[in-house]
Motif scaffolding. Structure first.
Motif, mmCIF file in Angstrom:
data_model
loop_
_atom_site.group_PDB
_atom_site.id
_atom_site.type_symbol
_atom_site.label_atom_id
_atom_site.label_comp_id
_atom_site.label_asym_id
_atom_site.label_seq_id
_atom_site.Cartn_x
_atom_site.Cartn_y
_atom_site.Cartn_z
ATOM 1 N N ASP A 233 0.858 -1.179 0.000
ATOM 2 C CA ASP A 233 0.000 0.000 0.000
ATOM 3 C C ASP A 233 0.897 1.233 0.000
ATOM 4 O O ASP A 233 1.496 1.563 -0.994
ATOM 5 C CB ASP A 233 -0.945 -0.048 1.206
ATOM 6 C CG ASP A 233 -2.157 0.859 1.046
ATOM 7 O OD1 ASP A 233 -2.055 1.854 0.310
ATOM 8 O OD2 ASP A 233 -3.189 0.597 1.672
ATOM 9 N N GLY A 234 1.031 1.929 1.135
ATOM 10 C CA GLY A 234 1.902 3.091 1.189
ATOM 11 C C GLY A 234 3.358 2.710 1.364
ATOM 12 O O GLY A 234 3.682 1.634 1.863
ATOM 13 N N LEU A 235 4.265 3.612 0.961
ATOM 14 C CA LEU A 235 5.696 3.345 1.098
ATOM 15 C C LEU A 235 6.462 4.642 1.307
ATOM 16 O O LEU A 235 5.991 5.725 0.974
ATOM 17 C CB LEU A 235 6.235 2.591 -0.112
ATOM 18 C CG LEU A 235 6.413 3.301 -1.446
ATOM 19 C CD1 LEU A 235 7.308 2.470 -2.361
ATOM 20 C CD2 LEU A 235 5.083 3.527 -2.160
ATOM 21 N N ARG A 236 7.657 4.500 1.885
ATOM 22 C CA ARG A 236 8.572 5.610 2.098
ATOM 23 C C ARG A 236 9.990 5.136 1.782
ATOM 24 O O ARG A 236 10.262 3.937 1.736
ATOM 25 C CB ARG A 236 8.516 6.115 3.546
ATOM 26 C CG ARG A 236 7.199 6.755 3.957
ATOM 27 C CD ARG A 236 6.980 8.091 3.266
ATOM 28 N NE ARG A 236 5.807 8.794 3.767
ATOM 29 C CZ ARG A 236 4.574 8.649 3.284
ATOM 30 N NH1 ARG A 236 4.356 7.801 2.286
ATOM 31 N NH2 ARG A 236 3.565 9.330 3.801
ATOM 32 N N VAL A 237 10.899 6.094 1.621
ATOM 33 C CA VAL A 237 12.288 5.804 1.292
ATOM 34 C C VAL A 237 13.169 6.507 2.309
ATOM 35 O O VAL A 237 12.889 7.648 2.705
ATOM 36 C CB VAL A 237 12.608 6.285 -0.139
ATOM 37 C CG1 VAL A 237 14.071 6.015 -0.491
ATOM 38 C CG2 VAL A 237 11.688 5.607 -1.146
ATOM 39 N N ASP A 238 14.245 5.833 2.758
ATOM 40 C CA ASP A 238 15.165 6.492 3.682
ATOM 41 C C ASP A 238 16.296 7.159 2.901
ATOM 42 O O ASP A 238 16.379 7.057 1.669
ATOM 43 C CB ASP A 238 15.678 5.520 4.759
ATOM 44 C CG ASP A 238 16.556 4.399 4.223
ATOM 45 O OD1 ASP A 238 17.298 4.610 3.246
ATOM 46 O OD2 ASP A 238 16.517 3.290 4.800
ATOM 47 N N THR A 239 17.167 7.865 3.607
ATOM 48 C CA THR A 239 18.199 8.660 2.933
ATOM 49 C C THR A 239 19.241 7.805 2.231
ATOM 50 O O THR A 239 19.984 8.299 1.387
ATOM 51 C CB THR A 239 18.900 9.593 3.943
ATOM 52 O OG1 THR A 239 19.396 8.805 5.042
ATOM 53 C CG2 THR A 239 17.939 10.646 4.470
ATOM 54 N N ASP A 240 19.311 6.513 2.568
ATOM 55 C CA ASP A 240 20.224 5.594 1.897
ATOM 56 C C ASP A 240 19.560 4.866 0.739
ATOM 57 O O ASP A 240 20.185 4.015 0.094
ATOM 58 C CB ASP A 240 20.784 4.574 2.889
ATOM 59 C CG ASP A 240 21.658 5.218 3.951
ATOM 60 O OD1 ASP A 240 22.441 6.127 3.609
ATOM 61 O OD2 ASP A 240 21.566 4.817 5.128
ATOM 62 N N GLY A 241 18.286 5.158 0.492
ATOM 63 C CA GLY A 241 17.606 4.580 -0.651
ATOM 64 C C GLY A 241 16.824 3.318 -0.375
ATOM 65 O O GLY A 241 16.207 2.768 -1.296
ATOM 66 N N HIS A 242 16.835 2.823 0.875
ATOM 67 C CA HIS A 242 16.021 1.656 1.189
ATOM 68 C C HIS A 242 14.541 2.008 1.054
ATOM 69 O O HIS A 242 14.129 3.123 1.404
ATOM 70 C CB HIS A 242 16.285 1.153 2.611
ATOM 71 C CG HIS A 242 17.704 0.793 2.879
ATOM 72 N ND1 HIS A 242 18.561 1.608 3.592
ATOM 73 C CD2 HIS A 242 18.429 -0.297 2.525
ATOM 74 C CE1 HIS A 242 19.744 1.040 3.663
ATOM 75 N NE2 HIS A 242 19.696 -0.110 3.020
ATOM 76 N N VAL A 243 13.754 1.053 0.577
ATOM 77 C CA VAL A 243 12.312 1.237 0.430
ATOM 78 C C VAL A 243 11.603 0.507 1.567
ATOM 79 O O VAL A 243 11.804 -0.685 1.766
ATOM 80 C CB VAL A 243 11.822 0.710 -0.932
ATOM 81 C CG1 VAL A 243 10.311 0.792 -1.037
ATOM 82 C CG2 VAL A 243 12.482 1.489 -2.073
#
Length: 304
Positions: A233-243
């Motif tokens: 459903d929803g998603l976010r990304v961290d500053t290192d690019g992990h999803v």
């Protein structure tokens, strides 16, 4: 606050992203379907949508209090902030995308494409150039639970872009069944979009696709990852690019190559998530009836 949740490590690298010292906290319960999380760093508060209850709630990091931010919310779903700190919201009931001004007034950014009403705008992000990108599956018109039952005027589900200067609305992705959550990579060269077509057909996909971003659109669209539990459903990304993406059993974490590193398991299916806190290392999780939080070892990239 009750402590719940455990980790499932599938790759040793996951241990550098989370810490066994942390336990998940239940910050609030009592929603019917929690979604649309967004964090306001200046006020240290967090908003999210409770779609069937037609309201938005507010969690204050400074004292742990929860209050009603908006009711009626027009069955709001996805939320984000623009580049000047204003709330941008996808509304199911009115089939539009709105912006809340500093004085609380609501501006309609768009409610149609080529004269046809949207299905039910679902999730939204703002790029650094000020353009607004949103998905438009029919979940808010499929029934009266998440919005108002109605027929689709467009007859398909697209991803749209609102031009920051002219306000013109264009399609950027037209080959998905039910585009859902979306997020840019930290450098905005990639756009991740959830395909949740399996909610209505077991033979349809439940995956994340990744697109190459051009100035005013995208290209490509390969499958980045397939869900191993329920739908994404929803998603976010961290500053290192992990999803970090919501799933049926919790939050799943992928590296930039689409390899599943591990899971944060939750008692309820997760609808969405957001990084918050002064260092953006508090992961807020909207999961069906509840709001959860857990500190992680990474920092969220900008969520707008």
């Amino acid at each position: 606050m009750a402590e719940v949740g455990i980790y499932e490590t599938l790759d040793p690298r996951f241990s550098s992203l989370v810490t066994s010292l942390e336990k998940m906290e239940t910050l609030y319960t009592g929603c019917r379907f929690a979604e649309g999380p967004v964090y306001f760093a200046a006020g240290r508060y967090f908003l999210w949508s409770d779609i069937p209850n037609d309201r938005m709630l507010r969690y204050d990091e400074t004292d742990g209090s929860v209050s009603v931010f908006r009711q009626s919310s027009n069955h709001a779903n996805g939320n984000t902030i623009d580049r000047t700190g204003r709330l941008v919201t996808c509304e199911h009931a009115t089939r539009r995308v709105t912006r809340t001004e500093y004085d609380g007034k609501i501006t309609v950014l768009t409610d149609n494409w080529n004269g046809k009403r949207f299905n039910s705008p679902n999730d939204v992000v703002v790029r650094s150039d000020g353009s607004i990108w949103f998905t438009d599956p029919p979940y808010g018109i499929d029934n009266d639970y998440h919005g108002n039952r109605s027929e689709s005027e467009i007859g398909a589900s697209y991803v749209y872009r609102i031009d920051p200067h002219s306000g013109k609305v264009d399609t950027v992705i037209t080959d998905m069944i039910r585009p859902n959550g979306l997020a840019f990579s930290p450098d905005e060269s990639k756009l991740y979009v959830v395909e949740s077509g399996r909610t209505h057909s077991p033979n349809d996909p439940a995956n994340i696709r990744v697109f190459n971003v051009r100035d005013n659109g995208v290209s490509g669209g390969r499958v980045f990852a397939d869900s191993t539990n329920g739908i994404f459903d929803g998603l976010r990304v961290d500053t290192d690019g992990h999803v970090w993406v919501s799933a049926g059993d919790g939050v799943h974490t992928y590296d930039v190559g689409g390899n599943l590193l591990g899971k944060i398991l939750t008692p309820e299916a997760v609808g969405n998530l957001e990084f918050g806190g002064p260092k953006k290392n508090a992961l807020y999780i909207t999961a069906t009836s509840s709001l959860y939080s857990i500190r992680v070892m990474v920092n969220g990239a900008k969520s707008c």
